[in-house]
Design a protein around this motif. Structure first.
Motif, mmCIF file in Angstrom:
data_model
loop_
_atom_site.group_PDB
_atom_site.id
_atom_site.type_symbol
_atom_site.label_atom_id
_atom_site.label_comp_id
_atom_site.label_asym_id
_atom_site.label_seq_id
_atom_site.Cartn_x
_atom_site.Cartn_y
_atom_site.Cartn_z
ATOM 1 N N ASP A 217 63.908 -17.837 -69.251
ATOM 2 C CA ASP A 217 63.154 -17.048 -68.277
ATOM 3 C C ASP A 217 63.579 -15.584 -68.319
ATOM 4 O O ASP A 217 62.740 -14.682 -68.283
ATOM 5 N N LEU A 218 64.868 -15.342 -68.398
ATOM 6 C CA LEU A 218 65.374 -13.966 -68.505
ATOM 7 C C LEU A 218 64.818 -13.279 -69.741
ATOM 8 O O LEU A 218 64.361 -12.134 -69.675
ATOM 9 N N LEU A 219 64.853 -13.970 -70.868
ATOM 10 C CA LEU A 219 64.350 -13.404 -72.117
ATOM 11 C C LEU A 219 62.865 -13.076 -72.016
ATOM 12 O O LEU A 219 62.421 -12.024 -72.474
ATOM 13 N N GLU A 220 62.094 -13.940 -71.386
ATOM 14 C CA GLU A 220 60.656 -13.702 -71.219
ATOM 15 C C GLU A 220 60.400 -12.447 -70.379
ATOM 16 O O GLU A 220 59.514 -11.647 -70.701
ATOM 17 N N VAL A 221 61.184 -12.259 -69.327
ATOM 18 C CA VAL A 221 61.011 -11.075 -68.486
ATOM 19 C C VAL A 221 61.459 -9.823 -69.235
ATOM 20 O O VAL A 221 60.811 -8.771 -69.131
ATOM 21 N N VAL A 222 62.536 -9.908 -70.011
ATOM 22 C CA VAL A 222 62.979 -8.755 -70.813
ATOM 23 C C VAL A 222 61.884 -8.363 -71.803
ATOM 24 O O VAL A 222 61.568 -7.180 -71.960
ATOM 25 N N ARG A 223 61.290 -9.341 -72.444
ATOM 26 C CA ARG A 223 60.184 -9.057 -73.375
ATOM 27 C C ARG A 223 59.020 -8.374 -72.661
ATOM 28 O O ARG A 223 58.467 -7.393 -73.150
ATOM 29 N N ALA A 224 58.648 -8.896 -71.503
ATOM 30 C CA ALA A 224 57.540 -8.306 -70.743
ATOM 31 C C ALA A 224 57.872 -6.878 -70.309
ATOM 32 O O ALA A 224 57.014 -5.989 -70.366
ATOM 33 N N ALA A 225 59.124 -6.642 -69.901
ATOM 34 C CA ALA A 225 59.541 -5.301 -69.479
ATOM 35 C C ALA A 225 59.476 -4.328 -70.650
ATOM 36 O O ALA A 225 59.029 -3.184 -70.493
ATOM 37 N N ALA A 226 59.903 -4.764 -71.821
ATOM 38 C CA ALA A 226 59.849 -3.900 -73.009
ATOM 39 C C ALA A 226 58.407 -3.497 -73.308
ATOM 40 O O ALA A 226 58.108 -2.311 -73.502
ATOM 41 N N ILE A 227 57.510 -4.457 -73.318
ATOM 42 C CA ILE A 227 56.097 -4.189 -73.609
ATOM 43 C C ILE A 227 55.492 -3.294 -72.527
ATOM 44 O O ILE A 227 54.778 -2.342 -72.829
ATOM 45 N N ALA A 228 55.804 -3.572 -71.263
ATOM 46 C CA ALA A 228 55.259 -2.781 -70.156
ATOM 47 C C ALA A 228 55.730 -1.333 -70.215
ATOM 48 O O ALA A 228 55.035 -0.432 -69.755
ATOM 49 N N ARG A 229 56.876 -1.116 -70.794
ATOM 50 C CA ARG A 229 57.405 0.247 -70.917
ATOM 51 C C ARG A 229 57.011 0.913 -72.235
ATOM 52 O O ARG A 229 57.497 1.980 -72.572
ATOM 53 N N LEU B 296 48.485 -6.286 -60.303
ATOM 54 C CA LEU B 296 49.329 -5.136 -60.016
ATOM 55 C C LEU B 296 48.914 -3.913 -60.827
ATOM 56 O O LEU B 296 48.470 -4.032 -61.964
ATOM 57 N N SER B 297 49.127 -2.737 -60.263
ATOM 58 C CA SER B 297 48.967 -1.493 -61.020
ATOM 59 C C SER B 297 50.141 -1.391 -62.004
ATOM 60 O O SER B 297 51.109 -2.167 -61.906
ATOM 61 N N ASP B 298 50.074 -0.449 -62.907
ATOM 62 C CA ASP B 298 51.159 -0.271 -63.874
ATOM 63 C C ASP B 298 52.492 -0.022 -63.170
ATOM 64 O O ASP B 298 53.506 -0.638 -63.516
ATOM 65 N N ASP B 299 52.507 0.880 -62.196
ATOM 66 C CA ASP B 299 53.743 1.188 -61.476
ATOM 67 C C ASP B 299 54.254 -0.010 -60.684
ATOM 68 O O ASP B 299 55.461 -0.294 -60.680
ATOM 69 N N GLU B 300 53.352 -0.715 -60.026
ATOM 70 C CA GLU B 300 53.745 -1.907 -59.272
ATOM 71 C C GLU B 300 54.299 -2.975 -60.211
ATOM 72 O O GLU B 300 55.285 -3.646 -59.887
ATOM 73 N N TYR B 301 53.665 -3.119 -61.372
ATOM 74 C CA TYR B 301 54.097 -4.112 -62.361
ATOM 75 C C TYR B 301 55.516 -3.826 -62.829
ATOM 76 O O TYR B 301 56.360 -4.728 -62.872
ATOM 77 N N LEU B 302 55.813 -2.566 -63.153
ATOM 78 C CA LEU B 302 57.165 -2.205 -63.588
ATOM 79 C C LEU B 302 58.182 -2.501 -62.483
ATOM 80 O O LEU B 302 59.260 -3.047 -62.753
ATOM 81 N N CYS B 303 57.840 -2.182 -61.268
ATOM 82 C CA CYS B 303 58.728 -2.449 -60.134
ATOM 83 C C CYS B 303 58.966 -3.950 -59.959
ATOM 84 O O CYS B 303 60.099 -4.397 -59.755
ATOM 85 N N MET B 304 57.899 -4.725 -60.058
ATOM 86 C CA MET B 304 58.018 -6.174 -59.890
ATOM 87 C C MET B 304 58.741 -6.824 -61.071
ATOM 88 O O MET B 304 59.435 -7.824 -60.894
ATOM 89 N N GLN C 131 60.491 -3.379 -82.000
ATOM 90 C CA GLN C 131 61.377 -2.256 -81.664
ATOM 91 C C GLN C 131 62.603 -2.741 -80.901
ATOM 92 O O GLN C 131 63.722 -2.306 -81.172
ATOM 93 N N LEU C 132 62.394 -3.625 -79.944
ATOM 94 C CA LEU C 132 63.491 -4.166 -79.151
ATOM 95 C C LEU C 132 64.497 -4.882 -80.053
ATOM 96 O O LEU C 132 65.713 -4.643 -79.960
ATOM 97 N N GLU C 133 64.006 -5.736 -80.915
ATOM 98 C CA GLU C 133 64.890 -6.464 -81.834
ATOM 99 C C GLU C 133 65.591 -5.523 -82.800
ATOM 100 O O GLU C 133 66.765 -5.720 -83.132
ATOM 101 N N ASP C 134 64.886 -4.478 -83.243
ATOM 102 C CA ASP C 134 65.473 -3.494 -84.150
ATOM 103 C C ASP C 134 66.641 -2.777 -83.481
ATOM 104 O O ASP C 134 67.703 -2.605 -84.081
ATOM 105 N N ILE C 135 66.448 -2.353 -82.242
ATOM 106 C CA ILE C 135 67.519 -1.681 -81.505
ATOM 107 C C ILE C 135 68.695 -2.631 -81.292
ATOM 108 O O ILE C 135 69.861 -2.242 -81.442
ATOM 109 N N CYS C 136 68.405 -3.875 -80.960
ATOM 110 C CA CYS C 136 69.477 -4.870 -80.797
ATOM 111 C C CYS C 136 70.284 -4.999 -82.085
ATOM 112 O O CYS C 136 71.525 -5.003 -82.054
ATOM 113 N N GLN C 137 69.592 -5.098 -83.216
ATOM 114 C CA GLN C 137 70.258 -5.234 -84.510
ATOM 115 C C GLN C 137 71.091 -4.000 -84.838
ATOM 116 O O GLN C 137 72.232 -4.109 -85.293
ATOM 117 N N LYS C 138 70.533 -2.803 -84.612
ATOM 118 C CA LYS C 138 71.271 -1.563 -84.888
ATOM 119 C C LYS C 138 72.529 -1.477 -84.030
ATOM 120 O O LYS C 138 73.589 -1.084 -84.512
#
Length: 107
Positions: free
Chosen positions: A61-73, A30-38, A79-86
């Motif tokens: 599975d949900l957590l794995e996709v959330v991690r991938a979405a964070a990295i893709a963005r 997938l392209s970057d845009d397609e990847y974010l959409c998928m 950073q994700l964990e830091d924001i969660c903690q804050k």
């Protein structure tokens, strides 16, 4: 020959697992845009599966996709964990099981 059309984002080792089962699969990158959409579609899919089964496998599975979405963005897991903690410190978590029923504003 039996063909099943999926057209969905899958984990990296799925084509290898399919091949090991003696099957053939067609994939593309997938392209970057397609990847974010998928990824967004995959979040919906995994959430629906969690709602149906409500087990730890679907939560993982949900957590794995959330991690991938964070990295893709462009974010890191740190950073994700830091924001969660804050947010947990500033607004709390969900441990107290509070249901907000209504808010009244006196005028």
């Amino acid at each position: 020959m039996n063909t099943i059309i999926h057209n969905k984002l899958v984990r990296d080792r799925i084509p290898e697992i399919i091949a090991a089962a003696g099957k053939t699969c067609i994939t593309s990158i997938l392209s970057d845009d397609e990847y974010l959409c998928m990824l967004d579609a995959k979040l919906d899919e995994e959430l629906a599966e969690y709602h149906q089964d409500q087990n730890i496998e679907e939560l993982a599975d949900l957590l794995e996709v959330v991690r991938a979405a964070a990295i893709a963005r462009g974010y890191s897991i740190v950073q994700l964990e830091d924001i969660c903690q804050k947010k947990r410190i500033a607004r709390g978590g969900f441990e107290k099981r509070i249901l907000l029923q209504e808010v009244r504003e006196e005028s």
